[in-house]
Write a protein that holds these residues in place. Sequence first.
Motif, PDB file in Angstrom:
ATOM      1  N   SER A   2     -15.993  27.693 -37.311  1.00 21.87           N
ATOM      2  CA  SER A   2     -17.261  26.970 -37.490  1.00 21.87           C
ATOM      3  C   SER A   2     -17.234  25.622 -36.783  1.00 21.87           C
ATOM      4  O   SER A   2     -18.229  25.207 -36.179  1.00 21.87           O
ATOM      5  CB  SER A   2     -17.562  26.786 -38.978  1.00 21.87           C
ATOM      6  N   GLN A   3     -16.093  24.941 -36.821  1.00 26.80           N
ATOM      7  CA  GLN A   3     -15.990  23.646 -36.146  1.00 26.80           C
ATOM      8  C   GLN A   3     -16.022  23.810 -34.629  1.00 26.80           C
ATOM      9  O   GLN A   3     -16.616  22.998 -33.914  1.00 26.80           O
ATOM     10  CB  GLN A   3     -14.712  22.927 -36.572  1.00 26.80           C
TER      11      GLN A   3
ATOM     12  N   GLU B  42     -22.640  20.758 -29.734  1.00 24.23           N
ATOM     13  CA  GLU B  42     -22.676  19.342 -29.371  1.00 24.23           C
ATOM     14  C   GLU B  42     -22.385  19.147 -27.886  1.00 24.23           C
ATOM     15  O   GLU B  42     -23.010  18.319 -27.222  1.00 24.23           O
ATOM     16  CB  GLU B  42     -21.672  18.548 -30.202  1.00 24.23           C
TER      17      GLU B  42
ATOM     18  N   LEU C 272     -19.666  24.344 -33.812  1.00 18.60           N
ATOM     19  CA  LEU C 272     -20.396  23.076 -33.819  1.00 18.60           C
ATOM     20  C   LEU C 272     -20.063  22.249 -32.588  1.00 18.60           C
ATOM     21  O   LEU C 272     -20.934  21.612 -31.992  1.00 18.60           O
ATOM     22  CB  LEU C 272     -20.049  22.297 -35.093  1.00 18.60           C
TER      23      LEU C 272
END
Length: 520
Positions: free
Chosen positions: A388-389, A396, A392
């Motif tokens: 998930s990171q 970004e 993300l």
Amino acid sequence: MEGPMPGWLAGIRARISRQQRWAFAGVWAAGLFAHGYMLANKLPNHDDIACFWSKGGSIELGRWGLGLVEWLDGGFSSPWLLGLLSLLFISLAAMLLVELLRLQSPLFCFLAGSIVVCFPSVISAFAYMFTSDAYMLAFFLTVLAVSLSVRGGWRRLAAVACLVLSLGLYQGFLGWAIALMMYTLLARCLEEDADLRRIFTDGLWDVGVLAAGVAGYIGLTRLIWAVTGVAPSTQYQGVDQLGRLDLQALPGQFREAYSLVLNTFRSPSAGACTMFRLRVLLTACLWFAVLLAAARIACQFRRGRRPEALLALVLLLGMPAGINVACLMNSAYVHTLMIYPMCMIPLGALAQCEAWNARLPRCKRPAGRRLHTLGRWACAGLAALLASQYALQANEAYLCLQINHTRRVSYWTSVVTRIKSLPGYDQWMPVVLITKNAWDRSTPSVWDNMDHFNDLVGIRMPMNVYSDAAFLNEYLGFVTEFLDPADYKDLEEVQNMPTYPLDGSVRLIDGVIVVKFSDG
């Protein structure tokens, strides 16, 4: 009413396991979440601008396979088309990976697919969209080569062919083949009924497949260079030294290979963990995998299977060098694309946890069963958080690319306006851009909060001399002849000019428009 499924299609469907279907689903679910932004927009970096209608450098870089892919996909940098093809190749590779890693849990298979598609190397590949599908095809072919080699027999010849073609597309994924082969041997060494002689023999066959694949690629590449008359590049990743090892540099290259894996908490690791939270999660996955493997090796020692345990220990200690073999292949900069095999860290954690939990039915003590359950969910939680990171981070990074691109359009629009406002301007006049490293404050080289994405997507290289002309042509419709700045930068008139955007930084000199961006 639907008719019966054709026999051949039903046969293919029957051979796809439940675990492979979950891995396939994980790639597409996480992939669209992580990369949908990029697939639905055109967000070019410096290289993509210069390669809108091609695959970029091919034969001169030893990537002769790119021409074949260009013939198949049209050779234009369309994010939707190439992005979906890339996800398809990643999903096919993930289906083979769960089989090689012996993952059984649907959750673990789904997480494995999610991690593979969200790993920073894929983010980087999409920043260089023009060749993304070819690189992900290279990844799939590498995993396929390992899958065929593990099956043995005549399939090893097919494995060599897959490896040669994969290297002909992109050389940086060789570490996937080495790491996966080492892991499959390691997993077999840790079985209670491990057959050391068979494992050792299969290991020799794997080495033979790798050696034949690399030798075949080098030989074929040198033949293509000779037949086509194309000289290998002398300025990119040591391509002209293909097949040669610098013995003096090897100790330092080994240190770098191990450092990228063992120093994830302190180092950005070439884009694999650019932020603190990613370093924590990747390091946790690393030590989770190492401790579980070490515990299983200790179990083999206790069973009296010392040769198998020693071989497993050697393989475990050698994994960092196998994963980052790209460090040994060249002495130049190791790009984020090249460290894709470091995805084996979280995948190894999932695989070792799966193997550890396979003993659960034999665990009689309630405390032991609770420990297994806790470990399983801890591993799943780490993998889910990491995926998930990474997803993300991808969004970004793509947002930064879009901001970058918008600013680039704005910047060059003002430059072109200044050029066209010159007294005596004529559309047929050639232009010289005097550039080096110094730019004014409105250029991307001084923007804040984006540096940690430079290794991923080339944030700080959007204004690059070799792609400026392509950008002005494609995005601003400013079509003209651009002359070599080396022929003008030392002229006294140019030396006396101020730098852009000061008054006088855009001048007409002897029928040539000179724009001076730096004093270098």
